[in-house]
Design a protein around this motif. Structure first.
Motif, PDB file in Angstrom:
ATOM      1  N   ASN A 144      33.169  49.015  53.871  1.00  0.00           N
ATOM      2  CA  ASN A 144      32.313  48.297  52.991  1.00  0.00           C
ATOM      3  C   ASN A 144      32.610  48.577  51.643  1.00  0.00           C
ATOM      4  O   ASN A 144      31.879  48.999  50.813  1.00  0.00           O
ATOM      5  CB  ASN A 144      31.153  48.748  53.313  1.00  0.00           C
ATOM      6  N   LEU A 145      33.952  48.468  50.990  1.00  0.00           N
ATOM      7  CA  LEU A 145      34.237  48.735  49.826  1.00  0.00           C
ATOM      8  C   LEU A 145      33.946  47.655  48.844  1.00  0.00           C
ATOM      9  O   LEU A 145      34.584  47.806  47.645  1.00  0.00           O
ATOM     10  CB  LEU A 145      35.795  48.975  49.664  1.00  0.00           C
ATOM     11  N   GLY A 146      33.203  46.647  49.221  1.00  0.00           N
ATOM     12  CA  GLY A 146      32.934  45.585  48.194  1.00  0.00           C
ATOM     13  C   GLY A 146      32.134  44.518  48.844  1.00  0.00           C
ATOM     14  O   GLY A 146      32.025  44.463  50.328  1.00  0.00           O
ATOM     15  N   LYS A 147      31.591  43.631  48.169  1.00  0.00           N
ATOM     16  CA  LYS A 147      30.693  42.418  48.966  1.00  0.00           C
ATOM     17  C   LYS A 147      31.877  41.459  49.333  1.00  0.00           C
ATOM     18  O   LYS A 147      31.551  40.897  50.625  1.00  0.00           O
ATOM     19  CB  LYS A 147      30.226  41.520  47.758  1.00  0.00           C
ATOM     20  N   ASN A 148      32.897  41.219  48.616  1.00  0.00           N
ATOM     21  CA  ASN A 148      33.928  40.607  49.116  1.00  0.00           C
ATOM     22  C   ASN A 148      35.238  41.198  49.503  1.00  0.00           C
ATOM     23  O   ASN A 148      36.262  41.202  48.766  1.00  0.00           O
ATOM     24  CB  ASN A 148      34.269  39.493  47.984  1.00  0.00           C
ATOM     25  N   THR A 149      35.176  41.868  50.756  1.00  0.00           N
ATOM     26  CA  THR A 149      36.486  42.519  50.982  1.00  0.00           C
ATOM     27  C   THR A 149      37.647  41.811  51.514  1.00  0.00           C
ATOM     28  O   THR A 149      38.624  42.233  51.288  1.00  0.00           O
ATOM     29  CB  THR A 149      36.019  43.888  52.093  1.00  0.00           C
ATOM     30  N   VAL A 150      37.370  40.586  51.874  1.00  0.00           N
ATOM     31  CA  VAL A 150      38.544  39.701  52.220  1.00  0.00           C
ATOM     32  C   VAL A 150      39.195  39.463  50.854  1.00  0.00           C
ATOM     33  O   VAL A 150      40.507  39.337  50.969  1.00  0.00           O
ATOM     34  CB  VAL A 150      37.803  38.369  52.644  1.00  0.00           C
ATOM     35  N   ALA A 151      38.621  39.501  49.802  1.00  0.00           N
ATOM     36  CA  ALA A 151      39.504  39.385  48.399  1.00  0.00           C
ATOM     37  C   ALA A 151      40.362  40.305  48.299  1.00  0.00           C
ATOM     38  O   ALA A 151      41.398  40.194  47.508  1.00  0.00           O
ATOM     39  CB  ALA A 151      38.275  39.497  47.516  1.00  0.00           C
ATOM     40  N   ILE A 152      40.364  41.388  48.963  1.00  0.00           N
ATOM     41  CA  ILE A 152      41.514  42.672  48.903  1.00  0.00           C
ATOM     42  C   ILE A 152      42.223  42.705  50.148  1.00  0.00           C
ATOM     43  O   ILE A 152      43.591  42.778  49.917  1.00  0.00           O
ATOM     44  CB  ILE A 152      40.618  43.917  48.567  1.00  0.00           C
ATOM     45  N   ALA A 153      41.599  42.448  51.379  1.00  0.00           N
ATOM     46  CA  ALA A 153      42.577  42.313  52.386  1.00  0.00           C
ATOM     47  C   ALA A 153      43.530  41.104  52.389  1.00  0.00           C
ATOM     48  O   ALA A 153      44.824  41.296  52.982  1.00  0.00           O
ATOM     49  CB  ALA A 153      41.635  42.415  53.702  1.00  0.00           C
ATOM     50  N   GLN A 154      42.919  40.077  52.162  1.00  0.00           N
ATOM     51  CA  GLN A 154      43.945  39.078  52.135  1.00  0.00           C
ATOM     52  C   GLN A 154      45.029  39.122  51.185  1.00  0.00           C
ATOM     53  O   GLN A 154      46.198  38.868  51.918  1.00  0.00           O
ATOM     54  CB  GLN A 154      42.981  37.893  51.846  1.00  0.00           C
ATOM     55  N   PRO A 155      45.020  39.559  49.964  1.00  0.00           N
ATOM     56  CA  PRO A 155      46.240  39.420  49.321  1.00  0.00           C
ATOM     57  C   PRO A 155      47.055  40.583  49.910  1.00  0.00           C
ATOM     58  O   PRO A 155      48.517  40.557  49.552  1.00  0.00           O
ATOM     59  CB  PRO A 155      45.602  39.843  47.952  1.00  0.00           C
ATOM     60  N   ILE A 156      46.560  41.772  50.471  1.00  0.00           N
ATOM     61  CA  ILE A 156      47.467  42.840  51.110  1.00  0.00           C
ATOM     62  C   ILE A 156      48.458  42.068  52.209  1.00  0.00           C
ATOM     63  O   ILE A 156      49.497  42.197  52.243  1.00  0.00           O
ATOM     64  CB  ILE A 156      46.598  43.978  51.725  1.00  0.00           C
ATOM     65  N   GLN A 157      47.738  41.310  52.926  1.00  0.00           N
ATOM     66  CA  GLN A 157      48.297  40.669  54.142  1.00  0.00           C
ATOM     67  C   GLN A 157      49.409  39.721  53.809  1.00  0.00           C
ATOM     68  O   GLN A 157      50.164  39.382  54.541  1.00  0.00           O
ATOM     69  CB  GLN A 157      47.221  40.216  55.355  1.00  0.00           C
ATOM     70  N   LEU A 158      49.160  38.972  52.656  1.00  0.00           N
ATOM     71  CA  LEU A 158      49.992  38.020  52.174  1.00  0.00           C
ATOM     72  C   LEU A 158      51.066  38.498  51.298  1.00  0.00           C
ATOM     73  O   LEU A 158      51.858  37.591  50.826  1.00  0.00           O
ATOM     74  CB  LEU A 158      49.077  36.754  51.592  1.00  0.00           C
ATOM     75  N   LEU A 159      50.858  39.729  51.145  1.00  0.00           N
ATOM     76  CA  LEU A 159      52.063  40.338  50.081  1.00  0.00           C
ATOM     77  C   LEU A 159      53.382  40.118  50.395  1.00  0.00           C
ATOM     78  O   LEU A 159      54.188  39.660  49.306  1.00  0.00           O
ATOM     79  CB  LEU A 159      51.666  41.850  49.962  1.00  0.00           C
ATOM     80  N   PRO A 160      53.801  39.827  51.723  1.00  0.00           N
ATOM     81  CA  PRO A 160      55.273  39.657  51.708  1.00  0.00           C
ATOM     82  C   PRO A 160      55.647  38.436  51.230  1.00  0.00           C
ATOM     83  O   PRO A 160      56.916  38.114  50.983  1.00  0.00           O
ATOM     84  CB  PRO A 160      55.466  39.702  53.507  1.00  0.00           C
ATOM     85  N   GLU A 161      54.664  37.377  51.448  1.00  0.00           N
ATOM     86  CA  GLU A 161      55.079  35.963  51.046  1.00  0.00           C
ATOM     87  C   GLU A 161      54.620  35.906  49.501  1.00  0.00           C
ATOM     88  O   GLU A 161      55.735  35.243  48.796  1.00  0.00           O
ATOM     89  CB  GLU A 161      54.055  34.901  51.708  1.00  0.00           C
TER      90      GLU A 161
END
Ligand code: ADP
Length: 519
Positions: free
Chosen positions: A213-230
């Motif tokens: 629960n590191l923030g209100k919008n944790t997707v905002a950090i998870a998504q760029p991590i997962q898209l990093l190779p692209e």
């Protein structure tokens, strides 16, 4: 002498023909070997004395030595021992030559460092085959050795780099975390990260930002991590970070793709800008408040001047007055935008939501912008949908007029701007950001044929004071705050705003808003 035709393995012929040193005290042997090898394309040096051979080998080390066993002064074994004792000649393969009837001490020949032996009279095919074999072996050995040295060097460089990285990681004042790309799970974080978050290492390792629960919008950090190779490296993504105790911090995160033992991982380097932001906001709003009153009175004075009540101005005076009015208006707009944004951020502006008709909003916004469009000779085409939205009509109108105003001002005379609405299944809409999963949405698009926006600016133009061109505020009269305000308004409506653009061809801004019946 007849040409000796020998079928040699292809591989062994790949290298340039070798340099061979023949040491033999019998001139006939020397001549025979020399002629035969020269015919085969080898470079041959021949000497009749062991000591001369040693000097020659030392001066220019050959690729292979053919060495007679029985020689006066210094026999072959001794010569070989000398060769093996010197760093310069140690690796050169030595093949002993012995005459039939000579006593060849094979064990000694190998012990002193010989790799093979041939006996006289020579079987030419055999001699060539043995030479080729040993040259090939030697060449492979050298390749292996070089490869080993390279590997050793790489290993030691890597170890040094890892040590450096570990030091920076542990001692950096910046919070740093490493997470897997596949699931965005933390696998290591540094002491600064623990200090900022309030967690201990055991609590963080193995969890995702969402689980912690590191923030209100944790997707905002998870998504760029997962898209990093692209996407490749990303810099300074602003993220609202929630500590273990629930304190909110603003951080800028930069992401790098790294490889940890074959596992693609993201290196996250954070910069806590909470205090800087607070001071910045405080300063901006203070200055803006202080500016508003004198600006309003200046505007009043300018209005009075232009009304003619204080006397008529000559043409020059009118010109100066008009410049002063335009600039004062711009300043007032800027101050109002800043205060608007500040109030919205601090929650001082409440959206008053009610059922409102999307078609009415689109029509009102278009009518409001028609005069500007006419002035700049831009055609406005509207394509509304009569559906009910649960929204604050004033705030949505502010958003629509802002987007229309941008579309018009970044178009050329004769261009068209379309404002359209369609009911949307959100999943079917292309967007880089995460979208709500329900399908009851209205998608509003504002499309222009203007100058477009460069790809690297598509995200940041929604940040405060971000303009594609520094001269935009001067030339187009903007403040660089409009889109930041639009984004805040749309977020307060649980919607999304994003843009797609082709440079030189035009831009399309998208607004995705929930319908009234989905509330
Ligand atoms: P401004 O007041 O400068 O228009 P905005 O926040 O509304 O501020 O927009 C930020 C910047 O984004 C603009 O200065 C411009 O560089 C770019 N921009 C916005 N809309 C468009 C558009 N339709 N076409 C091209 N560039 C645009």
């Amino acid at each position: 002498m007849a040409k000796v035709d020998i079928a040699m393995p292809k591989d062994s012929l790949n290298f340039p023909k070798a340099d061979i040193l023949v040491i033999d005290d019998t001139p006939e042997n020397l001549n025979l070997l020399s002629a035969m090898l020269t015919e085969q394309g080898y470079k041959v040096r021949s000497v009749t004395k062991g000591s001369t051979g040693l000097r020659g080998a030392n001066a220019v080390p050959p690729d292979l030595i053919l060495l007679d066993v029985n020689m006066p002064e210094m026999n072959g074994y001794e010569v070989c021992q000398h060769l093996k004792a010197s760093d310069r000649t140690r690796e050169i393969p030595v093949i002993f030559i012995s005459a039939l009837g000579d006593v060849l001490d094979k064990v000694k020949a190998f012990t002193v460092g010989g790799v093979d032996y041939i006996t006289k009279p020579f079987q030419l095919e055999e001699v060539l085959a043995r030479i080729e074999n040993h040259l090939t072996i030697w060449k492979l050995q050298r390749q292996l050795q070089a490869q080993n040295e390279r590997l050793q060097q790489e290993i030691s460089e890597r170890a040094k780099a890892e040590e450096k990285f570990a030091k920076v990681f542990r001692s950096s004042p910046n919070p740093i975390a490493i997470a897997t790309v596949s699931e965005a799970r933390f696998i290591d974080v540094n002491p600064s990260f623990l200090k900022m978050s309030g967690y201990c290492l055991e609590e963080v390792i193995g969890d995702t930002a969402r689980e912690l629960n590191l923030g209100k919008n944790t997707v905002a950090i998870a998504q760029p991590i997962q898209l990093l190779p692209e996407t490749g490296s990303l810099y300074n993504l602003e993220f609202e970070f929630s500590t273990k105790s629930g304190e909110l911090k603003t951080i800028l995160v930069s992401l790098e793709l790294i490889d940890l033992g074959g596992v693609p991982c993201a290196l996250l380097i954070a910069n806590d800008i909470t205090e800087r932001k607070r001071l910045e906001n405080e300063f901006i709003s203070l200055v803006s408040h202080e500016l508003r009153t004198p600006l309003t009175s200046t505007m009043g004075a300018l209005d009075l001047l232009s009304s003619g009540q204080l006397g008529t101005l000559n043409e020059q005076g009118q010109k100066v007055l008009s410049i002063a009015t335009t600039n004062t208006e711009r300043l007032i707009r800027l101050v109002n935008d800043i205060l608007d944004l500040e109030r919205m951020k601090s929650g001082k502006i409440f959206t008053r939501k009610a059922k409102c008709n999307a078609a009415d909003l689109l029509i009102t916004a278009t009518e409001a912008m028609q005069a500007m469009a006419d002035k700049l000779q831009v055609r406005l085409i509207i394509n509304p949908v009569a559906v009910e939205l649960w929204a604050d009509p004033d705030r949505l109108l502010q958003t629509l007029t802002n987007l229309l105003s941008n579309a018009i001002k970044f178009s050329e005379p004769g261009d068209t701007v379309w404002i359209s609405a369609t009911l949307s299944e959100s999943r079917g809409v292309e967007s880089k950001e995460n979208q709500p999963s329900s399908s009851n949405f209205l998608l509003i698009t504002i499309q222009d044929e203007g100058r477009g926006i460069p790809e690297d600016k598509l995200q940041i133009i929604f940040e405060r004071f971000q303009q594609v061109d520094a001269s935009d505020s001067r030339n187009k009269g903007g403040t660089g705050l409009g889109l930041a305000i639009c984004r805040d308004i749309i977020q307060q409506h649980d919607g999304k705003i994003w843009v797609q653009s082709i440079l030189g061809k035009g831009s399309t801004f998208y607004l995705l808003l929930p319908l009234a019946d989905s509330q």
